[in-house]
Structures are given as structure tokens and as C-alpha cells.
Design an enzyme around this catalytic site. Sequence first.
Site, PDB file in Angstrom:
ATOM      1  N   PHE A 133      40.027  39.839  51.803  1.00 30.20           N
ATOM      2  CA  PHE A 133      39.196  38.684  51.452  1.00 30.20           C
ATOM      3  C   PHE A 133      39.836  37.961  50.279  1.00 30.20           C
ATOM      4  CE2 PHE A 133      35.964  36.480  49.001  1.00 30.20           C
ATOM      5  CZ  PHE A 133      35.345  35.732  49.983  1.00 30.20           C
ATOM      6  N   ASP A 218      46.211  40.250  44.852  1.00 31.39           N
ATOM      7  CA  ASP A 218      44.912  39.662  44.556  1.00 31.39           C
ATOM      8  C   ASP A 218      44.086  40.715  43.820  1.00 31.39           C
ATOM      9  OD1 ASP A 218      42.297  38.779  44.493  1.00 31.39           O
ATOM     10  OD2 ASP A 218      42.354  37.859  46.485  1.00 31.39           O
ATOM     11  N   LYS A 252      36.717  36.922  38.806  1.00 26.89           N
ATOM     12  CA  LYS A 252      35.499  37.732  38.621  1.00 26.89           C
ATOM     13  C   LYS A 252      35.246  38.244  37.191  1.00 26.89           C
ATOM     14  CE  LYS A 252      34.135  38.673  43.255  1.00 26.89           C
ATOM     15  NZ  LYS A 252      35.087  38.397  44.320  1.00 26.89           N
TER      16      LYS A 252
END
Length: 398
Positions: A133, A218, A252
Site C-alpha cells: 500500500f 516506503d 504518519k
Amino acid sequence: MSVTTAWTERYAGALMNTFGPPKLVLVRGEGAHVWDADGREYVDLLGGIAVNALGHAHPRLVAAVTAQLQTLGHISNFFASEPQIELAERLLSLLGTDGHVFFTNSGAEANEAAFKLTRRTGRTKVVVTEGGFHGRTMGALALTSKLAYREPFEPLPGDVVFVPYGDVAALEAAVDDATAAVLVEPVQGEAGVVVPPADYLPAAQRIAHDHGALLWLDEIQTGVGRTGTWFAHQNPALVDGTVVPDVVTLAKGLAGGIPIGACIATGGAGKLFDPGNHGTTFGGNPVAAAAALAVLDVVGDGLLEHTAAVGARLRAGLAADDRVTEVRGEGLLIGLDLVEPKSAEVVAAAQDAGYIVNAPTPERIRLAPPLVLTESDADAFVAAWPALLDAAGVGEDH
Ligand SMILES: *Cc1c(COP(=O)(O)O)cnc(C)c1O
């Protein structure tokens, strides 16, 4: 009618229905605890999806943001600010390499920047993983495997090749001299905390570099202490050997809830963009940068060790129930598999009992609590866990 129901009706009347009805309407938080509009208290074991690293209303984050906003809030990237420069230097030093940083406002934007950066190699092919994702904007979506997310928006940017996650031979077969980059998550977060073999990242690095391709990690969900080390690719419990990525994307947890993202490119990759190649109005603004510096200060002040220890305690406690078939993850990024696909029922039962958890798939539960989660909150959840599984009916049909 409860206060929550009234707000939920107004939500439906005013907000686009992208997320379905909200599970709660939250009004206040402190540490790893939040309160809803009817005054009910919850232990937040999701942390805004791995974002609230310092929990809610952390005094050092509040002070840093307040002081910066009182001094200089936004200036645009025609100008530079001290917090932005300091933050870039701090991130590079934590990565342990030289390089250059581009700041954004979200994870998807960090990946968009990195995706564009890979095009500057003169190649277009990107090898990505099934179950991965990377965000919901058109470029990030092109790199994301879930068909339900992709199909309504095709055609997406092309020359993206998917390979099974954790499979070194599949990478060997897919990566060639036309490949611009290999993109992997060190641990797949949205897939339900899927951990690859410990030799996977070193092999991905070797394969990418054998073909002159960039290794792009990522770490949007796994970075900034989430697994108990600054970056998951530096975690000896996850990675066997040393990995030096060419590109790392973060977001995040980086500023503890203030929107920010970062696309970091090391060595020569940090110089692939020319002036005018990319830009953003808000990215790297002084307030977000000051927030991130405060997060790095607090995480560096003993929170990595705490995260590793509390995470190990939670994993051991939750695994003790035999209706849990597998527990994965490191630090406070935890995925567990249930013996039958009742994760939505477990989320509901947990909420009724005052715990916020997440169900990334029908059989998987994910925990990504604030890194400041106390041992006593972790122990309370472990103690409540068998009754939550009972209430959700897990094991009944088995
Ligand atoms: C959340 C996430 C993203 C997208 O970040 P947004 O801030 O939601 O755009 C990208 N990659 C990974 C691994 C993520 O967990």
C-alpha cells in the site's frame, strides 16, 4: 438520541462518504486515551493509524507547535526556515548517510515525489509488491496492489510490475536494466503487518543495484520508531544485514499528528531533481517541521527501548489465546490472525469494552498504538483480550 448519533447524522449530511460511517466521534485525548462525544473513554491502540507517536496532547509537541506558530507559521518554499533545515539534517543523520530531503504533507505525496524522482533516472519501470500500500493519489495508487482501490480509477500511470512480497526469486526475475526502482515496505502495514524473511531487504538492495535501479523503501508506517528502531530497515529483528536505501519515504508518525511527509534520497539519488521539477506550497512548513523535531527529540529520549519492550509484552500476551493463530510485527506495529474471519466483530467488541483496534482484513487485527502506551494499558488490554474474543464469537464456529 446520544450526542454521538446527532453528530454522526450531521457527518453524513456534510462529508463525502469515502470512509463509511465513523465508528466514533472523538472530542479529546491524553496520552494513549481518547474520549468520545458522550464522555466514554477508550484506550487508543490504533494511534490515528500509526500516527500519534507521542499519543494525544503531548506537552512537548503542544509546546513546540505553539511556540513555532507564535513565531513563524507559514512562508512557502520561496523561503527557507530553520526548523525545516534542521529536520532534514536530523533525518539524514538518523539514516546514517548523506542525501537530500523533499518535505510533503502526507504519505501519498511523499510517494508521488519519489515516483517522479525515479523517472529522473531516465527509466520508467517500477517493481512493486503484491499486498503493498502506497497511498490513494493517482501515482501512489498505481504502485498499490489492491484491486478494489485501483479499478475504479484506471487507467493509472503504467510500467508498474507486481511481484509476490518477500519472494527474492520473483524480484530476481522481474528486475532488469530497464528498472528505475524497486519499491517495498520493510513490513507491509495495511496488508495486516506482514513481515518478509530477514534476508529480503538485503537481497532487494543487491538485485536493484545489480541493475542500476534504486532501492526505495516506503517507511511511511514503519518509520520513526514504530518498530523499536528509528527505521524498520535498521531493525536487526527484521533485517539480517545492512541496508542503505536510495530512497526512503516517511509520513504518519513523523510529526505525531501534524501533517507532514518526507521523500529522502541518499547519495546521488538526492540530486536527481532539477529546480522546477517538483514543488509544494505547504510542504516542510515551519510548524510541521518544529512538530517533527519535537517528536524526534521525545522518541530519542528512551521511547525506542520502551516501544520494543511494550510491544514484546503485548505480542506475547495476545498470542497466549489459542484463537490467535499468528502474531507478527516488531515494537508497536502488531498484526495478529484470528482462527476465523471475525475481525470486524472483534473491533466492535473491543470498542464496547473501551479499546480502539483496527481490522485491516477480515481475519487480521492490527495494533499501532502511541509509542507512549504504558505497560499497565498494554496489560489491561491483554487481560481483556479473551473476553473480547468471546464477545465477538471467535472460536464458536471452529
Ligand atoms: C498510510 C500509508 C501511505 C499513505 O499515506 P497517506 O498519508 O495516507 O497519504 C503510504 N504508504 C504506506 C506504507 C502507508 O502506511
